[in-house]
Design an enzyme around this catalytic site. Structure first.
Site, mmCIF file in Angstrom:
data_model
loop_
_atom_site.group_PDB
_atom_site.id
_atom_site.type_symbol
_atom_site.label_atom_id
_atom_site.label_comp_id
_atom_site.label_asym_id
_atom_site.label_seq_id
_atom_site.Cartn_x
_atom_site.Cartn_y
_atom_site.Cartn_z
ATOM 1 N N PRO A 172 0.843 -1.199 0.000
ATOM 2 C CA PRO A 172 0.000 0.000 0.000
ATOM 3 C C PRO A 172 0.875 1.244 0.000
ATOM 4 O O PRO A 172 1.788 1.363 0.809
ATOM 5 C CB PRO A 172 -0.796 -0.120 1.306
ATOM 6 N N CYS A 201 0.422 2.927 9.825
ATOM 7 C CA CYS A 201 0.679 4.295 9.374
ATOM 8 C C CYS A 201 1.125 5.145 10.566
ATOM 9 O O CYS A 201 0.457 5.173 11.606
ATOM 10 C CB CYS A 201 -0.552 4.905 8.713
ATOM 11 N N LYS A 204 -1.886 -5.069 8.467
ATOM 12 C CA LYS A 204 -0.512 -4.628 8.206
ATOM 13 C C LYS A 204 -0.013 -3.887 9.438
ATOM 14 O O LYS A 204 -0.661 -2.951 9.913
ATOM 15 C CB LYS A 204 -0.444 -3.730 6.970
ATOM 16 N N GLY A 215 9.830 -3.800 3.655
ATOM 17 C CA GLY A 215 10.850 -2.868 4.111
ATOM 18 C C GLY A 215 12.194 -3.060 3.464
ATOM 19 O O GLY A 215 12.822 -4.104 3.596
ATOM 20 N N GLY A 223 7.418 -1.654 -2.175
ATOM 21 C CA GLY A 223 6.813 -0.350 -1.955
ATOM 22 C C GLY A 223 7.478 0.704 -2.817
ATOM 23 O O GLY A 223 7.295 0.740 -4.043
ATOM 24 N N ARG A 224 8.308 1.533 -2.175
ATOM 25 C CA ARG A 224 8.882 2.680 -2.886
ATOM 26 C C ARG A 224 9.610 2.295 -4.165
ATOM 27 O O ARG A 224 9.587 3.030 -5.147
ATOM 28 C CB ARG A 224 9.812 3.446 -1.936
HETATM 29 C C1 LIG Z 1 4.543 7.343 0.137
HETATM 30 C C2 LIG Z 1 4.211 6.153 0.995
HETATM 31 C C3 LIG Z 1 2.886 5.859 1.273
HETATM 32 C C4 LIG Z 1 2.566 4.755 2.067
HETATM 33 N N1 LIG Z 1 1.244 4.485 2.311
HETATM 34 C C5 LIG Z 1 0.917 3.401 3.061
HETATM 35 C C6 LIG Z 1 -0.442 3.083 3.289
HETATM 36 O O1 LIG Z 1 -1.373 3.748 2.823
HETATM 37 N N2 LIG Z 1 -0.716 1.983 4.061
HETATM 38 C C7 LIG Z 1 0.287 1.201 4.599
HETATM 39 O O2 LIG Z 1 -0.008 0.207 5.264
HETATM 40 N N3 LIG Z 1 1.574 1.478 4.379
HETATM 41 C C8 LIG Z 1 1.914 2.544 3.618
HETATM 42 N N4 LIG Z 1 3.230 2.815 3.379
HETATM 43 C C9 LIG Z 1 4.269 1.872 3.843
HETATM 44 C C10 LIG Z 1 4.642 0.879 2.740
HETATM 45 O O3 LIG Z 1 3.547 0.050 2.411
HETATM 46 C C11 LIG Z 1 5.847 -0.015 3.139
HETATM 47 O O4 LIG Z 1 5.506 -0.818 4.225
HETATM 48 C C12 LIG Z 1 7.084 0.823 3.488
HETATM 49 O O5 LIG Z 1 7.277 1.876 2.559
HETATM 50 C C13 LIG Z 1 8.359 -0.032 3.518
HETATM 51 O O6 LIG Z 1 8.537 -0.697 2.313
HETATM 52 P P1 LIG Z 1 9.508 -0.181 1.108
HETATM 53 O O7 LIG Z 1 10.891 -0.034 1.697
HETATM 54 O O8 LIG Z 1 9.401 -1.287 0.097
HETATM 55 O O9 LIG Z 1 8.975 1.123 0.633
HETATM 56 C C14 LIG Z 1 3.581 3.915 2.609
HETATM 57 C C15 LIG Z 1 4.911 4.254 2.335
HETATM 58 C C16 LIG Z 1 5.240 5.343 1.548
HETATM 59 C C17 LIG Z 1 6.681 5.636 1.280
#
Ligand SMILES: Cc1cc2nc3c(=O)[nH]c(=O)nc-3n(C[C@H](O)[C@H](O)[C@H](O)COP(=O)(O)O)c2cc1C
Length: 317
Positions: A22, A106, A145, A207, A230-231
């Site tokens: 997400p 969040c 989550k 992560g 994610g990102r």
């Molecule tokens: C811009 C942004 C928006 C996010 N929005 C949500 C969200 O709506 N719900 C959620 O559970 N996590 C959200 N996250 C967390 C991500 O789902 C993920 O767990 C976190 O970014 C770590 O993973 P990554 O290193 O692959 O980005 C968000 C992260 C970012 C950077």
């Protein structure tokens, strides 16, 4: 689909282990569909406010416009009031979602101030009440989550994971940081592995998956059923094919960029579509030979025809 599923979320088969995390502000309908087409085995909406859904805010109405091809789809709610969450869950279930996900991760100030998102990690009993209620409300699987806890002194992820499982949750996604950490430091993959060991339902690891090699590393390290991207998926849907952006030649990127923008303009309208596309575009343009002036022209572009011309001018790079 002939291949046997990688895992099941209760009775929902998931064909693959790479999941679009997400990402509020990014995961609109065009992006989710694109990621599915590139091989994501499941996609999430960004978090949606249960109370905003009930009063029918314009933003949540837009976020709830799903495409018939968008499956499997997890719709993520946040809130803390069980009765409101129950009503919102019924509303979104009617929209043909596959999974109802509950946000306990969040860490944004406006969310935690309301007692939502990661603030709930301070009250595991409330998590149990909410998830039990959701499980008893909807027919689709309910998942959660989480982060590792509120702060370094209260890393209660194992307690929360057991409560989720005991309340009937069908899967847990774990972002390996505390709320206090926001996005700093490194995600703790050891802790995610502990969650995987502790429960019998599927676990997704989240992560710091930044490149294709990280997918293999996090799977080996945590033993998780699936990996959330994610990102790193922003501007690189090829990651769902385990390809890094520098390895994707411009000739392959250009048509995807155009198609992504076309869908965003169709979905959001010309002005909004271009504006919202820019944060994707910045990433798509990394590791290219595009110069400063060309980049600026792209990022300031406000109509589709000009964008096509700009892309055509770059055919040779
Ligand atoms: C811009 C942004 C928006 C996010 N929005 C949500 C969200 O709506 N719900 C959620 O559970 N996590 C959200 N996250 C967390 C991500 O789902 C993920 O767990 C976190 O970014 C770590 O993973 P990554 O290193 O692959 O980005 C968000 C992260 C970012 C950077």
């Amino acid at each position: 689909m002939s291949e046997s599923p990688a895992f099941f979320i209760r009775d929902l088969p998931i064909h693959g282990s790479l999941i679009l995390a997400p990402l509020s502000g990014y995961n609109d309908q065009p992006f989710r569909r694109l990621c599915l087409e590139f091989g994501a085995a499941l996609v999430y909406t960004g978090l949606l406010s249960a109370s905003a859904i009930l009063y029918g805010s314009r933003r949540s109405d837009e976020m709830l416009r799903f495409h018939p091809d968008e499956h499997p789809l997890a719709c993520q709610l946040f809130g803390s009031d069980e009765a409101i969450l129950e009503k919102a869950a019924r509303t979104v279930e009617a929209l043909d979602i596959d999974v109802l996900d509950f946000n306990m991760g969040c860490a944004q100030p406006k969310i935690v101030k309301g007692g939502y998102g990661a603030a709930l990690l301070k009250d595991p009993a409330q998590i149990g009440r909410i998830v039990t209620r959701l499980v008893n409300t909807v027919h689709v699987p309910v998942t959660g989550k989480i982060r590792l806890g509120w702060d370094a002194e209260s890393r209660n992820y194992l307690e929360v994971a057991h409560i989720l499982e005991d309340s009937g949750a069908a899967m847990i996604a774990v972002h390996g940081r505390t709320a206090d950490q926001k996005y700093t430091g490194r995600a703790d993959w050891d802790a995610i592995a502990e969650v995987k060991q502790a429960v019998d339902i599927p676990v997704l690891a989240s992560g710091d998956v930044k490149r294709a090699a990280d997918i293999t590393r996090i799977q080996a390290h945590t033993g998780c059923d699936g990996v959330m991207i994610g990102r790193a998926a922003i501007g690189n849907p090829w990651l769902f094919q385990r390809r890094d952006l520098p390895d994707v030649p411009w000739a392959e990127r250009a048509p995807v960029i155009l198609e992504h923008l076309r869908r965003m303009v169709d979905f959001h309208g010309e002005a909004q579509g271009h504006r919202r596309f820019r944060k994707h575009l910045r990433r798509y343009l990394t590791n290219t030979d595009i110069n400063r002036h060309q980049r600026r022209a792209f990022l300031q572009c406000e109509d589709f025809g000009t964008f096509v011309t700009l892309l055509e001018n770059l055919a040779g790079i």
